[in-house]
Scaffold this motif. Structure first.
Motif, short mmCIF file in Angstrom:
data_model
loop_
_atom_site.label_atom_id
_atom_site.label_comp_id
_atom_site.label_asym_id
_atom_site.label_seq_id
_atom_site.Cartn_x
_atom_site.Cartn_y
_atom_site.Cartn_z
N VAL A 97 -1.45 18.27 -27.31
CA VAL A 97 -2.77 18.84 -27.06
C VAL A 97 -3.81 17.79 -27.46
CG1 VAL A 97 -4.38 20.64 -27.79
CG2 VAL A 97 -1.96 21.18 -27.48
N ARG A 98 -4.77 17.57 -26.61
CA ARG A 98 -5.87 16.64 -26.89
C ARG A 98 -7.11 17.16 -26.21
NH1 ARG A 98 -6.02 10.82 -28.08
NH2 ARG A 98 -8.13 10.58 -28.85
N PRO A 99 -8.16 17.46 -26.96
CA PRO A 99 -9.35 18.02 -26.31
C PRO A 99 -10.05 17.00 -25.42
CG PRO A 99 -9.81 17.52 -28.60
CD PRO A 99 -8.34 17.27 -28.39
N ASP A 100 -10.77 17.53 -24.45
CA ASP A 100 -11.61 16.68 -23.62
C ASP A 100 -12.70 16.09 -24.51
OD1 ASP A 100 -10.27 17.34 -21.25
OD2 ASP A 100 -11.50 19.13 -20.97
N GLY A 101 -13.24 14.96 -24.09
CA GLY A 101 -14.39 14.41 -24.78
C GLY A 101 -15.51 15.44 -24.75
N ARG A 102 -16.26 15.54 -25.83
CA ARG A 102 -17.29 16.57 -25.94
C ARG A 102 -18.35 16.16 -26.93
NH1 ARG A 102 -14.32 21.59 -27.28
NH2 ARG A 102 -12.75 20.58 -26.03
N PHE A 103 -19.49 16.81 -26.82
CA PHE A 103 -20.56 16.65 -27.80
C PHE A 103 -21.26 17.98 -27.96
CE2 PHE A 103 -22.49 15.86 -23.75
CZ PHE A 103 -23.81 16.30 -23.84
N GLY A 104 -22.01 18.13 -29.05
CA GLY A 104 -22.72 19.36 -29.31
C GLY A 104 -21.82 20.52 -29.71
N HIS A 105 -20.60 20.22 -30.11
CA HIS A 105 -19.66 21.25 -30.55
C HIS A 105 -19.94 21.65 -31.99
CE1 HIS A 105 -18.06 17.23 -31.24
NE2 HIS A 105 -17.45 17.72 -32.30
N SER A 106 -19.35 22.74 -32.42
CA SER A 106 -19.44 23.18 -33.81
C SER A 106 -18.14 22.82 -34.51
CB SER A 106 -19.64 24.70 -33.88
OG SER A 106 -20.82 25.07 -33.24
N ALA A 107 -18.23 22.57 -35.82
CA ALA A 107 -17.03 22.24 -36.59
C ALA A 107 -17.13 22.84 -37.98
CB ALA A 107 -16.86 20.73 -36.70
N ILE A 108 -15.97 23.23 -38.50
CA ILE A 108 -15.90 23.75 -39.87
C ILE A 108 -14.60 23.24 -40.50
CG2 ILE A 108 -14.80 25.92 -39.19
CD1 ILE A 108 -16.52 27.22 -41.47
N THR A 109 -14.66 22.96 -41.78
CA THR A 109 -13.50 22.47 -42.51
C THR A 109 -12.66 23.64 -43.03
OG1 THR A 109 -14.78 20.55 -43.19
CG2 THR A 109 -12.75 21.00 -44.41
N HIS A 110 -11.37 23.53 -42.84
CA HIS A 110 -10.41 24.50 -43.40
C HIS A 110 -9.50 23.67 -44.30
CE1 HIS A 110 -6.84 27.20 -43.30
NE2 HIS A 110 -7.79 28.09 -43.48
N ASN A 111 -9.77 23.68 -45.61
CA ASN A 111 -9.13 22.72 -46.51
C ASN A 111 -7.74 23.11 -47.00
OD1 ASN A 111 -10.72 20.44 -46.62
ND2 ASN A 111 -12.16 21.39 -48.02
N SER A 112 -7.22 24.25 -46.63
CA SER A 112 -5.89 24.57 -47.13
C SER A 112 -4.82 23.69 -46.48
CB SER A 112 -5.57 26.05 -46.91
OG SER A 112 -5.50 26.33 -45.53
#
Length: 145
Positions: A97-112
């Motif tokens: 799995v590899r996402p398409d190139g993108r910008f303006g996305h949201s991200a959050i860290t899941h540290n477990s």
């Protein structure tokens, strides 16, 4: 047309909690290899389980003024060194799995795990509505359906 994008990294130093003073500092990378300049990327803090390494930042995607990016970079806040985890590619070289190139996305860290989860964004004038996570340990993407 081509847009002007920057490739600099700034850090806000909280000089004194008592006085509330803070100052911005331009971070000079210690590594020769650095990410290309980009806009609308995400930079997420990740705590690695290895106690010898402090907090790192994970850079995902963005737009370089010409195209959407899907590269992944790690920035070590202790050494100011960038490490490329995955290069930009139009498509995955294998069946992973590899996402398409993108910008303006949201991200959050899941540290477990540790991992960063991204949602949506924009790619070639198409709004995306997908959720993926990137595992720092395995350097693998997972699509969540």
């Amino acid at each position: 047309g081509h847009q002007n994008v920057l490739g600099d990294l700034w850090m806000l130093r909280c000089d004194s909690a008592a006085t509330g003073t803070a100052s911005w500092e331009l971070v000079a990378p210690s590594s020769e290899l650095t990410p290309t300049a980009r806009a609308a990327a995400t930079l997420s803090p990740v705590s690695l389980s290895d106690s010898a390494r402090p907090l790192v930042l994970l850079l995902l995607g963005g737009h370089d003024g010409e195209s959407c990016l899907n590269d992944v970079w790690l920035f070590d806040t202790r050494t100011a060194a960038w490490t490329m985890l995955l290069p930009h590619t139009a498509q995955a070289a294998d069946a992973s799995v590899r996402p398409d190139g993108r910008f303006g996305h949201s991200a959050i860290t899941h540290n477990s795990n540790p991992e960063v989860v991204i949602f949506g964004g924009l790619a070639d004038k198409v709004y995306l509505n997908d959720v993926l996570s990137f595992s720092v340990g395995t350097r693998q993407w997972t699509l969540h359906e």
